[in-house]
Design a protein around this motif. Structure first.
Motif, PDB file in Angstrom:
ATOM      1  N   UNK A  48     -48.992  -5.280 101.965  1.00 56.44           N
ATOM      2  CA  UNK A  48     -47.551  -5.535 101.913  1.00 56.44           C
ATOM      3  C   UNK A  48     -47.158  -6.300 100.652  1.00 56.44           C
ATOM      4  N   UNK A  49     -48.006  -7.246 100.226  1.00 57.55           N
ATOM      5  CA  UNK A  49     -47.706  -8.062  99.046  1.00 57.55           C
ATOM      6  C   UNK A  49     -48.020  -7.337  97.743  1.00 57.55           C
ATOM      7  N   UNK A  50     -48.613  -6.152  97.827  1.00 53.23           N
ATOM      8  CA  UNK A  50     -48.858  -5.349  96.640  1.00 53.23           C
ATOM      9  C   UNK A  50     -50.161  -5.628  95.919  1.00 53.23           C
ATOM     10  N   UNK A  51     -51.090  -6.335  96.547  1.00 51.61           N
ATOM     11  CA  UNK A  51     -52.384  -6.577  95.910  1.00 51.61           C
ATOM     12  C   UNK A  51     -53.247  -5.333  95.894  1.00 51.61           C
ATOM     13  N   UNK A  52     -53.033  -4.444  96.865  1.00 54.02           N
ATOM     14  CA  UNK A  52     -53.764  -3.182  96.926  1.00 54.02           C
ATOM     15  C   UNK A  52     -52.783  -2.070  97.280  1.00 54.02           C
ATOM     16  N   UNK A  53     -53.135  -0.846  96.889  1.00 60.32           N
ATOM     17  CA  UNK A  53     -52.308   0.295  97.283  1.00 60.32           C
ATOM     18  C   UNK A  53     -52.903   0.918  98.552  1.00 60.32           C
ATOM     19  N   UNK A  54     -52.286   1.982  99.039  1.00 60.35           N
ATOM     20  CA  UNK A  54     -52.732   2.589 100.295  1.00 60.35           C
ATOM     21  C   UNK A  54     -54.167   3.088 100.231  1.00 60.35           C
ATOM     22  N   UNK A  55     -54.540   3.740  99.140  1.00 57.07           N
ATOM     23  CA  UNK A  55     -55.903   4.265  99.006  1.00 57.07           C
ATOM     24  C   UNK A  55     -56.917   3.127  98.957  1.00 57.07           C
ATOM     25  N   UNK A  56     -56.590   2.075  98.222  1.00 54.08           N
ATOM     26  CA  UNK A  56     -57.499   0.931  98.157  1.00 54.08           C
ATOM     27  C   UNK A  56     -57.613   0.250  99.513  1.00 54.08           C
ATOM     28  N   UNK A  57     -56.493   0.104 100.224  1.00 56.65           N
ATOM     29  CA  UNK A  57     -56.517  -0.510 101.551  1.00 56.65           C
ATOM     30  C   UNK A  57     -57.395   0.305 102.503  1.00 56.65           C
ATOM     31  N   UNK A  58     -57.304   1.617 102.419  1.00 59.44           N
ATOM     32  CA  UNK A  58     -58.145   2.467 103.271  1.00 59.44           C
ATOM     33  C   UNK A  58     -59.630   2.284 102.943  1.00 59.44           C
ATOM     34  N   UNK A  59     -59.961   2.195 101.656  1.00 63.94           N
ATOM     35  CA  UNK A  59     -61.355   1.996 101.251  1.00 63.94           C
ATOM     36  C   UNK A  59     -61.862   0.631 101.709  1.00 63.94           C
ATOM     37  N   UNK A  60     -61.028  -0.384 101.584  1.00 61.41           N
ATOM     38  CA  UNK A  60     -61.408  -1.724 102.035  1.00 61.41           C
ATOM     39  C   UNK A  60     -61.613  -1.719 103.546  1.00 61.41           C
ATOM     40  N   UNK A  61     -60.685  -1.130 104.292  1.00 60.63           N
ATOM     41  CA  UNK A  61     -60.804  -1.081 105.753  1.00 60.63           C
ATOM     42  C   UNK A  61     -62.077  -0.354 106.173  1.00 60.63           C
ATOM     43  N   UNK A  62     -62.387   0.726 105.487  1.00 55.38           N
ATOM     44  CA  UNK A  62     -63.613   1.474 105.796  1.00 55.38           C
ATOM     45  C   UNK A  62     -64.843   0.609 105.523  1.00 55.38           C
ATOM     46  N   UNK A  63     -64.860  -0.067 104.395  1.00 58.03           N
ATOM     47  CA  UNK A  63     -65.984  -0.928 104.040  1.00 58.03           C
ATOM     48  C   UNK A  63     -66.139  -2.065 105.050  1.00 58.03           C
ATOM     49  N   UNK A  64     -65.033  -2.717 105.382  1.00 57.60           N
ATOM     50  CA  UNK A  64     -65.091  -3.813 106.343  1.00 57.60           C
ATOM     51  C   UNK A  64     -65.464  -3.309 107.732  1.00 57.60           C
ATOM     52  N   UNK A  65     -65.092  -2.075 108.063  1.00 58.65           N
ATOM     53  CA  UNK A  65     -65.475  -1.502 109.352  1.00 58.65           C
ATOM     54  C   UNK A  65     -66.978  -1.265 109.440  1.00 58.65           C
ATOM     55  N   UNK A  66     -67.566  -0.814 108.328  1.00 66.32           N
ATOM     56  CA  UNK A  66     -69.024  -0.592 108.299  1.00 66.32           C
ATOM     57  C   UNK A  66     -69.791  -1.906 108.339  1.00 66.32           C
ATOM     58  N   UNK A  67     -69.243  -2.920 107.683  1.00 68.91           N
ATOM     59  CA  UNK A  67     -69.908  -4.230 107.601  1.00 68.91           C
ATOM     60  C   UNK A  67     -68.884  -5.312 107.889  1.00 68.91           C
ATOM     61  N   UNK A  68     -68.681  -5.647 109.181  1.00 70.51           N
ATOM     62  CA  UNK A  68     -67.672  -6.643 109.532  1.00 70.51           C
ATOM     63  C   UNK A  68     -67.873  -7.985 108.819  1.00 70.51           C
ATOM     64  N   UNK A  69     -69.096  -8.309 108.480  1.00 69.03           N
ATOM     65  CA  UNK A  69     -69.352  -9.557 107.764  1.00 69.03           C
ATOM     66  C   UNK A  69     -68.684  -9.583 106.401  1.00 69.03           C
ATOM     67  N   UNK A  70     -68.529  -8.407 105.778  1.00 69.47           N
ATOM     68  CA  UNK A  70     -67.871  -8.369 104.470  1.00 69.47           C
ATOM     69  C   UNK A  70     -66.385  -8.684 104.606  1.00 69.47           C
TER      70      UNK A  70
END
Length: 199
Positions: A48-70
């Motif tokens: 929402x604050x514009x630090x990431x775009x939709x594609x980046x947010x999806x990649x981050x969510x996927x990464x955090x989903x694979x490794x919740x510790x990250x």
């Protein structure tokens, strides 16, 4: 209030990040409310604050989903940036306690996080931009959000016109989304502050 509704009133994403904690006087026996309660709340806010775009947010969510510790590590890093920036702003504006050791430690933490972010960044060609190349901050999804937060914190510290930086009015009482705000839309020299678009 959810991070999707938290007011963005700082005039710069780094100030809005500092505003994600309700910094007024908490009810006795309670802590100030932190709106970045967990990695999903952080991801909603940075999108929402514009630090990431939709594609980046999806990649981050996927990464955090694979490794919740990250995701937990990213949240801790962003909170560290936020609190260090708040400490430095209080000292720089003379609006709060300025223990030299605490301020020096906060500056060192910000520098360390920013130096790591820059080390993970890359230069990308900008053939139609104002310059030949730009620094794309944030590489791997696990570090993208903390890297962007550190870069924006340094942007505020390097470009803040302290005469135009204010704490929110007392009647706001540290309410949701209001701790710091900028009086004008331009920094010293007349240029507007850049946003997270330096990706």
């Amino acid at each position: 209030m959810d991070t999707a509704e938290l007011p963005l009133v700082g005039g710069h994403p780094a100030l809005d990040l500092v505003n994600t904690v309700e910094r007024g006087t908490p009810t006795p026996g309670t802590r100030p409310r932190d709106h970045l309660a967990n990695p999903p709340a952080l991801l909603r806010w940075v999108r929402r604050a514009g630090l990431v775009d939709d594609a980046e947010a999806a990649a981050v969510a996927e990464d955090w989903g694979r490794d919740p510790g990250s995701g937990d590590a990213a949240l801790a890093a962003v909170r560290d940036v936020r609190e260090a920036l708040h400490t430095v702003l209080l000292a720089a504006t003379g609006t709060g306690p300025a223990d030299p050791g605490v301020v020096a430690a906060a500056l060192e933490r910000l520098h360390g996080r920013w130096a790591g972010a820059v080390a993970r960044s890359r230069l990308v060609l900008e053939p139609e931009g104002r310059s030949a190349a730009r620094l794309a901050v944030g590489g791997a999804p696990a570090q993208l959000v903390p890297d962007r937060a550190a870069d924006l914190a340094m942007d505020v510290l390097r470009g803040a016109d302290l005469a135009r930086l204010r704490r929110c009015p007392p009647e706001a009482g540290g309410a949701a989304g209001c701790s710091w705000t900028r009086v004008a839309t331009a920094r010293a020299g007349g240029a507007g502050w850049p946003t997270a678009g330096r990706r």
